[in-house]
Design a protein around this motif. Structure first.
Motif, PDB file in Angstrom:
ATOM      1  N   ARG A  48     -97.373  54.398  67.499  1.00  0.00           N
ATOM      2  CA  ARG A  48     -96.033  55.213  67.571  1.00  0.00           C
ATOM      3  C   ARG A  48     -95.670  54.809  69.006  1.00  0.00           C
ATOM      4  N   ALA A  49     -96.698  54.355  69.996  1.00  0.00           N
ATOM      5  CA  ALA A  49     -96.319  54.248  71.315  1.00  0.00           C
ATOM      6  C   ALA A  49     -96.058  52.773  71.536  1.00  0.00           C
ATOM      7  N   ARG A  50     -96.029  52.053  70.451  1.00  0.00           N
ATOM      8  CA  ARG A  50     -95.639  50.418  70.815  1.00  0.00           C
ATOM      9  C   ARG A  50     -94.873  49.924  69.639  1.00  0.00           C
ATOM     10  N   PRO A  51     -93.571  50.471  69.339  1.00  0.00           N
ATOM     11  CA  PRO A  51     -92.876  50.302  68.270  1.00  0.00           C
ATOM     12  C   PRO A  51     -92.350  48.860  68.432  1.00  0.00           C
ATOM     13  N   GLY A  52     -92.225  48.405  67.036  1.00  0.00           N
ATOM     14  CA  GLY A  52     -91.639  47.005  66.884  1.00  0.00           C
ATOM     15  C   GLY A  52     -92.654  45.914  67.092  1.00  0.00           C
ATOM     16  N   LEU A  53     -94.013  46.545  67.245  1.00  0.00           N
ATOM     17  CA  LEU A  53     -95.124  45.365  67.447  1.00  0.00           C
ATOM     18  C   LEU A  53     -95.984  45.171  66.338  1.00  0.00           C
ATOM     19  N   GLN A  54     -96.897  44.354  66.612  1.00  0.00           N
ATOM     20  CA  GLN A  54     -98.064  44.295  65.272  1.00  0.00           C
ATOM     21  C   GLN A  54     -99.245  44.610  65.564  1.00  0.00           C
ATOM     22  N   SER A  55    -100.057  45.146  64.693  1.00  0.00           N
ATOM     23  CA  SER A  55    -101.489  45.553  65.094  1.00  0.00           C
ATOM     24  C   SER A  55    -102.551  45.183  63.956  1.00  0.00           C
ATOM     25  N   ALA A  56    -103.724  45.278  63.780  1.00  0.00           N
ATOM     26  CA  ALA A  56    -104.638  45.122  62.724  1.00  0.00           C
ATOM     27  C   ALA A  56    -105.854  46.088  62.634  1.00  0.00           C
ATOM     28  N   TRP A  57    -106.051  46.474  61.678  1.00  0.00           N
ATOM     29  CA  TRP A  57    -107.327  47.210  61.313  1.00  0.00           C
ATOM     30  C   TRP A  57    -108.307  46.559  60.476  1.00  0.00           C
TER      31      TRP A  57
END
Length: 468
Positions: A48-57
């Motif tokens: 929610r705090a980093r819109p438009g970006l990518q992350s991984a689990w």
């Protein structure tokens, strides 16, 4: 619209607080303490705090992803309006603001580069790693750090969280701590959702060693461990003193030194007459340090008791004894000289007690004597470590007595390893030989004594008795 509320437990709250200030986290937690729930909460808040970006689990197997991660993701992310876009080769959760969270399975086929496993070219702003005890190290850490490189929209640093079950050699903990991450360790009891019935069922099912490790988060020593007598439980049941123990100037104190070729190791051990326990309360293991550096380091924090009249103002720690191994005899002679500025010497002012008898230099014999202090046949534990030194040592990236006690194992005959873990255990062994040697026929033991004279220069006093 968000229909999800986050009510974190103590572990989850600590991790969220770290995320808010940009400090990455590495976690060792017992069964059902809320680790996977914590990762789902972090995914929601950071996404929610980093819109438009990518992350991984990331996790280790597809079954774990389907059984544990997906239900958590559906509850927290799906409940907050995220959309799941899953295909066989790629599984993604997308937030209403366009943040993409990839679910990745990290496994390295034989012959493959550990860094060349999925997620190629990914530019991530944060990464969550579950089941770290099952991942390959250091390959996974290199894989992760090569991809987590995108700051948040307001300049927040790239962020990561590693999570795993308790074990002695926890490479994800060491990897994180070496980078300045926050280390969190907790038992199963920290989760209010964990019922007493669940805990008691585990207690009835598991061995005591497995229960202590996987539920209480007290990792046990590996098979073939040198220090099998050691217990990480609280004293007197184990060898870790309760928080708050402090060294007092009147306590008889020994400094035990493994000189090494260039990487010495020093242990500070004091006798607490109130508890009847010898306490490991400080350590030092500098790299590439010579005798002059050792002396300067020691005298910056302590002073020989027999030269108390010449001690710097405010001295609160006194050296009564120094012990070591004969391989460092030349260095030992320097330590026995008076301190610089007191007479003509440049040492510590305490003549070291050296282990010269070939029988006493056998590692297994020294280990036997120290082990008897760790836990006697009667169950008495007369050697302990401060809680602060134990916890700090387990999470340190350097050489520590806590890591040495937990990781040192017999390899062949009278040899133990790995080499990096031997130095502080050697220092502990020299202390045991100097002060608690006994033989099976005529038990002799060397007791601590604060009565040190200039004549003996710290030489120890023998007293006939039984080993305690």
């Amino acid at each position: 619209m968000c229909n999800v509320s986050i009510v974190p437990n103590v572990l989850q709250r600590a991790a969220i607080d770290c995320a808010l200030i940009g400090q990455s986290v590495t976690v060792m937690g017992g069964f059902n303490c809320g680790k996977s729930t914590m990762l789902a909460q972090l995914a929601l808040l950071l996404g929610r705090a980093r819109p438009g970006l990518q992350s991984a689990w990331v996790t280790d197997t597809a079954p774990h992803a389907e059984r544990i991660i997906m239900p958590m993701a559906k509850h927290y992310l799906g409940g907050a309006g995220w959309i799941y876009r899953g295909r066989q080769e790629q599984k993604i959760w997308v937030s209403p603001a366009g943040h993409e969270l990839f679910l990745l399975i990290y496994r390295v086929p034989e012959g493959r580069d550990p860094q060349d496993v999925g997620g190629q070219g990914a530019n991530l702003t944060f990464l969550l790693a579950d089941e770290c005890q099952q991942l390959q190290w250091p390959g996974f850490h290199q894989f992760a750090m090569g991809r987590v490189r995108v700051p948040g929209p307001n300049g927040e640093p790239p962020w990561a969280c590693y999570v795993g079950l308790p074990r002695w050699d926890a490479p994800w903990v060491e990897a994180g701590v070496s980078l300045g991450w926050k280390y969190l360790r907790c038992s199963s009891h920290i989760n209010p959702a964990t019922s007493r019935e669940y805990i008691e069922r585990l207690r009835a099912t598991y061995s005591r060693e497995d229960f202590d490790e996987k539920v209480l988060a007290r990792p046990r020593a590996p098979e073939g461990a040198v220090w099998k007598a050691w217990s990480p439980q609280a004293w007197p049941a184990g060898n870790v003193l309760a928080p708050g123990w402090t060294h007092r100037p009147e306590m008889s104190t020994a400094l035990s030194v493994d000189f090494g070729s260039s990487n010495p190791a020093l242990l500070w051990i004091a006798h607490d007459p109130d508890l009847g326990v010898d306490v490991i309360f400080d350590e030092s293991a500098p790299m590439n340090a010579g005798i002059d550096e050792i002396v300067a380091s020691v005298l910056s924090r302590a002073w020989p008791r027999q030269y108390s009249a010449e001690a710097p103002a405010g001295t609160g720690r006194w050296i009564d004894y120094v012990c070591g191994d004969p391989a460092g005899a030349l260095d030992a002679r320097v330590l026995g000289q008076s301190p610089e500025g007191v007479g003509l010497g440049r040492g510590l002012g305490v003549r070291p007690i050296l282990t010269t008898d070939p029988a006493k230099r056998l590692r297994r014999e020294g280990v036997r004597r120290v082990s008897a202090r760790m836990c006697s046949a009667a169950g008495d534990r007369r050697l302990a470590i401060t809680d602060e030194l134990w916890r700090r040592g387990l999470s340190s990236s350097g050489r520590t007595i806590a890591k040495s006690i937990g990781g040192l194992a017999w390899t062949a005959g009278d040899i133990y390893g790995p080499k990096a873990l031997t130095h502080l255990s050697d220092a502990l062994r020299y202390w045991g030989i100097a002060f608690w040697w006994y033989d099976s026929e005529r038990v002799e033991t060397l007791e601590f004594s604060a009565r040190v004279s200039r004549k003996t220069q710290g030489g120890a006093r023998w007293k006939r008795g039984t080993a305690r």
